[in-house]
Design a protein around this motif. Structure first.
Motif, PDB file in Angstrom:
ATOM      1  N   GLY A 268       0.787  -1.219   0.000  1.00 58.63           N
ATOM      2  CA  GLY A 268       0.000   0.000   0.000  1.00 58.63           C
ATOM      3  C   GLY A 268       0.821   1.273   0.000  1.00 58.63           C
ATOM      4  O   GLY A 268       0.272   2.363   0.132  1.00 58.63           O
ATOM      5  N   ILE A 269       2.137   1.159  -0.174  1.00 57.17           N
ATOM      6  CA  ILE A 269       3.012   2.327  -0.208  1.00 57.17           C
ATOM      7  C   ILE A 269       3.153   2.820  -1.642  1.00 57.17           C
ATOM      8  O   ILE A 269       3.484   2.051  -2.550  1.00 57.17           O
ATOM      9  CB  ILE A 269       4.398   2.002   0.382  1.00 57.17           C
ATOM     10  CG1 ILE A 269       4.266   1.493   1.824  1.00 57.17           C
ATOM     11  CG2 ILE A 269       5.305   3.221   0.323  1.00 57.17           C
ATOM     12  CD1 ILE A 269       3.656   2.487   2.781  1.00 57.17           C
ATOM     13  N   ILE A 270       2.901   4.125  -1.859  1.00 57.85           N
ATOM     14  CA  ILE A 270       3.082   4.743  -3.166  1.00 57.85           C
ATOM     15  C   ILE A 270       4.555   5.094  -3.321  1.00 57.85           C
ATOM     16  O   ILE A 270       5.140   5.753  -2.454  1.00 57.85           O
ATOM     17  CB  ILE A 270       2.211   6.008  -3.302  1.00 57.85           C
ATOM     18  CG1 ILE A 270       0.731   5.658  -3.110  1.00 57.85           C
ATOM     19  CG2 ILE A 270       2.430   6.668  -4.671  1.00 57.85           C
ATOM     20  CD1 ILE A 270      -0.170   6.876  -2.947  1.00 57.85           C
ATOM     21  N   ARG A 271       5.155   4.661  -4.405  1.00 59.19           N
ATOM     22  CA  ARG A 271       6.586   4.873  -4.629  1.00 59.19           C
ATOM     23  C   ARG A 271       6.813   5.811  -5.817  1.00 59.19           C
ATOM     24  O   ARG A 271       5.935   5.945  -6.685  1.00 59.19           O
ATOM     25  CB  ARG A 271       7.273   3.527  -4.854  1.00 59.19           C
ATOM     26  CG  ARG A 271       7.283   2.663  -3.594  1.00 59.19           C
ATOM     27  CD  ARG A 271       7.858   1.267  -3.828  1.00 59.19           C
ATOM     28  NE  ARG A 271       8.040   0.564  -2.561  1.00 59.19           N
ATOM     29  CZ  ARG A 271       7.059  -0.039  -1.884  1.00 59.19           C
ATOM     30  NH1 ARG A 271       5.824  -0.023  -2.373  1.00 59.19           N
ATOM     31  NH2 ARG A 271       7.301  -0.642  -0.732  1.00 59.19           N
ATOM     32  N   PRO A 272       7.971   6.450  -5.869  1.00 63.77           N
ATOM     33  CA  PRO A 272       8.299   7.248  -7.064  1.00 63.77           C
ATOM     34  C   PRO A 272       8.218   6.366  -8.305  1.00 63.77           C
ATOM     35  O   PRO A 272       8.472   5.151  -8.243  1.00 63.77           O
ATOM     36  CB  PRO A 272       9.722   7.713  -6.794  1.00 63.77           C
ATOM     37  CG  PRO A 272       9.879   7.641  -5.311  1.00 63.77           C
ATOM     38  CD  PRO A 272       9.046   6.488  -4.863  1.00 63.77           C
ATOM     39  N   PHE A 273       7.891   6.996  -9.429  1.00 61.86           N
ATOM     40  CA  PHE A 273       7.674   6.218 -10.661  1.00 61.86           C
ATOM     41  C   PHE A 273       8.118   7.061 -11.841  1.00 61.86           C
ATOM     42  O   PHE A 273       7.868   8.259 -11.895  1.00 61.86           O
ATOM     43  CB  PHE A 273       6.189   5.871 -10.789  1.00 61.86           C
ATOM     44  CG  PHE A 273       5.850   4.926 -11.921  1.00 61.86           C
ATOM     45  CD1 PHE A 273       5.689   3.574 -11.691  1.00 61.86           C
ATOM     46  CD2 PHE A 273       5.688   5.407 -13.220  1.00 61.86           C
ATOM     47  CE1 PHE A 273       5.359   2.707 -12.722  1.00 61.86           C
ATOM     48  CE2 PHE A 273       5.372   4.553 -14.261  1.00 61.86           C
ATOM     49  CZ  PHE A 273       5.204   3.190 -14.006  1.00 61.86           C
ATOM     50  N   ALA A 274       8.770   6.427 -12.797  1.00 62.20           N
ATOM     51  CA  ALA A 274       9.095   7.069 -14.072  1.00 62.20           C
ATOM     52  C   ALA A 274       9.245   5.978 -15.118  1.00 62.20           C
ATOM     53  O   ALA A 274      10.162   5.163 -15.052  1.00 62.20           O
ATOM     54  CB  ALA A 274      10.372   7.892 -13.979  1.00 62.20           C
ATOM     55  N   GLY A 275       8.307   5.929 -16.053  1.00 58.72           N
ATOM     56  CA  GLY A 275       8.360   4.888 -17.069  1.00 58.72           C
ATOM     57  C   GLY A 275       6.990   4.629 -17.652  1.00 58.72           C
ATOM     58  O   GLY A 275       6.047   5.410 -17.466  1.00 58.72           O
ATOM     59  N   ASP A 276       6.882   3.537 -18.381  1.00 57.05           N
ATOM     60  CA  ASP A 276       5.627   3.169 -19.040  1.00 57.05           C
ATOM     61  C   ASP A 276       4.733   2.363 -18.105  1.00 57.05           C
ATOM     62  O   ASP A 276       5.213   1.610 -17.255  1.00 57.05           O
ATOM     63  CB  ASP A 276       5.911   2.330 -20.287  1.00 57.05           C
ATOM     64  CG  ASP A 276       6.487   3.151 -21.427  1.00 57.05           C
ATOM     65  OD1 ASP A 276       6.442   4.391 -21.342  1.00 57.05           O
ATOM     66  OD2 ASP A 276       6.982   2.547 -22.401  1.00 57.05           O
ATOM     67  N   THR A 277       3.434   2.536 -18.282  1.00 54.51           N
ATOM     68  CA  THR A 277       2.465   1.680 -17.617  1.00 54.51           C
ATOM     69  C   THR A 277       1.410   1.243 -18.620  1.00 54.51           C
ATOM     70  O   THR A 277       0.974   2.029 -19.460  1.00 54.51           O
ATOM     71  CB  THR A 277       1.787   2.375 -16.429  1.00 54.51           C
ATOM     72  OG1 THR A 277       0.797   1.484 -15.871  1.00 54.51           O
ATOM     73  CG2 THR A 277       1.112   3.669 -16.836  1.00 54.51           C
ATOM     74  N   ASP A 278       1.022  -0.015 -18.531  1.00 53.81           N
ATOM     75  CA  ASP A 278      -0.094  -0.527 -19.336  1.00 53.81           C
ATOM     76  C   ASP A 278      -1.096  -1.219 -18.430  1.00 53.81           C
ATOM     77  O   ASP A 278      -1.761  -2.175 -18.825  1.00 53.81           O
ATOM     78  CB  ASP A 278       0.405  -1.463 -20.444  1.00 53.81           C
ATOM     79  CG  ASP A 278       1.153  -2.682 -19.903  1.00 53.81           C
ATOM     80  OD1 ASP A 278       1.317  -2.793 -18.652  1.00 53.81           O
ATOM     81  OD2 ASP A 278       1.573  -3.539 -20.706  1.00 53.81           O
ATOM     82  N   ILE A 279      -1.212  -0.728 -17.193  1.00 53.45           N
ATOM     83  CA  ILE A 279      -2.105  -1.340 -16.216  1.00 53.45           C
ATOM     84  C   ILE A 279      -3.537  -1.351 -16.736  1.00 53.45           C
ATOM     85  O   ILE A 279      -4.015  -0.370 -17.320  1.00 53.45           O
ATOM     86  CB  ILE A 279      -1.994  -0.597 -14.865  1.00 53.45           C
ATOM     87  CG1 ILE A 279      -2.762  -1.352 -13.775  1.00 53.45           C
ATOM     88  CG2 ILE A 279      -2.466   0.844 -14.980  1.00 53.45           C
ATOM     89  CD1 ILE A 279      -2.517  -0.788 -12.380  1.00 53.45           C
TER      90      ILE A 279
END
Length: 342
Positions: A268-279
């Protein structure tokens, strides 16, 4: 799940062709986990949320990504989808059978692009010629990429350059607006500030894939197009702190929600993100990052209809949409809003 489970009949007159004026004058249907639906307005948002809650906005900026041109004598159209590098974009091409690898497409205003590659999904990699930044070329030759359900009913005009852009837009790269945030005005933001409701921004460059229909009969067979997003470390830290203190994270738009969920671990922890997502979020998905969603009304059998059904249950959302249609809410990108609080 069968895609047909997310179908509904929408009278054509319920599709909004222009936004409400002023923007925050739009209606908003409040849908909670149970109980009656609530007819409110976007301006009621400060009273519907609590001090300590956080609204999360997408600061992507829509570029004029719709191009009309020629390959020789043949007319073609291109809708840019996703940046590959400084001069290359993945694009969906209309009349694609007339475009071959190595062909040069001319889009007017001295803007030309070489078809370098055809990808597995039928889209092309276009290399834009010249020394000027591609963004400059698009301002000269492109037009705002309104959704087909609007563009098919009226011509794109200068008003759309402002109307189809949120007040948070800063990062060039989207080919569709994060439309839930179109309802916000400086006056509404001031009222939210006074109510103690925080706000954060992230970036998800919405691609043209958002307009594509789900062609599969079962959700398991649908492949999402990837989109690029970023959540800064300090934003992730503040969101985690707000939740720890008892505040709710409310995503403004499905784009914000999808990126938040992409960046959140099983803890449940939100983390830094940089990149593609196809969720691809469908019923049965376990949400880790968000406690609610503000969003417009979506197309039948769309991935976004599946997403809101995952948040609230399919039965609840189908009933909400029946209610919205019966009570003459305005649908889709320029339409009214909903606040979903499971």
């Amino acid at each position: 799940m069968k895609v047909d489970l997310f179908d509904f009949e929408l009278p054509p007159e319920r599709i909004a062709l222009r936004p409400a004026r002023p923007r925050d004058a739009a209606r908003m249907l409040v849908v909670r986990g149970e109980g009656p639906f609530e007819d409110c307005g976007v301006r009621d948002l400060p009273q519907l949320l609590r001090a300590g809650d956080v609204l999360v906005f997408n600061d992507t900026r829509v570029i004029p990504a719709q191009l009309e041109g020629r390959r020789g004598e043949a007319k073609i159209g291109a809708t840019l989808h996703k940046r590959i590098d400084l001069r290359r974009w993945q694009a969906f091409v209309r009349n694609a059978k007339r475009l071959r690898i190595g062909d040069v497409a001319e889009f007017g205003g001295g803007v030309t692009a070489i078809a370098e590659e055809r990808l597995a999904d039928g889209s092309f990699v276009l290399f834009f010629e010249g020394d000027e930044p591609v963004e400059v070329l698009l301002e000269r030759a492109g037009r705002m990429p309104l959704p087909p359900y609007i563009a098919g009913k009226r011509a794109t005009d200068e008003r759309d350059r402002e109307d189809y852009q949120t007040m948070f837009a800063q990062e060039d790269g989207a080919v569709a607006a994060p439309t839930a945030a179109l309802h916000f005005t400086p006056e509404l933001i001031a009222a939210l500030d006074e109510a103690g409701i925080a706000r954060e921004t992230l970036t998800l460059h919405v691609g043209a894939g958002t307009f594509l229909p789900v062609k599969a009969e079962d959700t398991d067979d649908h492949a999402m197009h990837a989109e690029w997003g970023r959540i800064e470390p300090d934003v992730a830290d503040r969101l985690n702190a707000a939740r720890k203190a008892g505040g709710r994270v409310i995503a403004v738009g499905t784009t914000s929600l999808r990126l938040l969920e992409s960046a959140t671990g099983e803890d449940g922890i939100i983390r830094p993100f940089a990149g593609d997502t196809d969720i691809f979020i469908t019923p049965g998905y376990s949400f880790g990052a968000v406690d609610g969603l503000m969003t417009n009304f979506h197309l039948p059998k769309s991935t976004l209809m599946m997403l809101v059904s995952a948040l609230m249950t399919r039965e609840r959302m189908m009933a909400a949409y029946d209610y919205a249609i019966a009570n003459e809410y305005r649908f889709y990108s320029y339409g009214d809003s909903s606040l979903l609080l499971p």
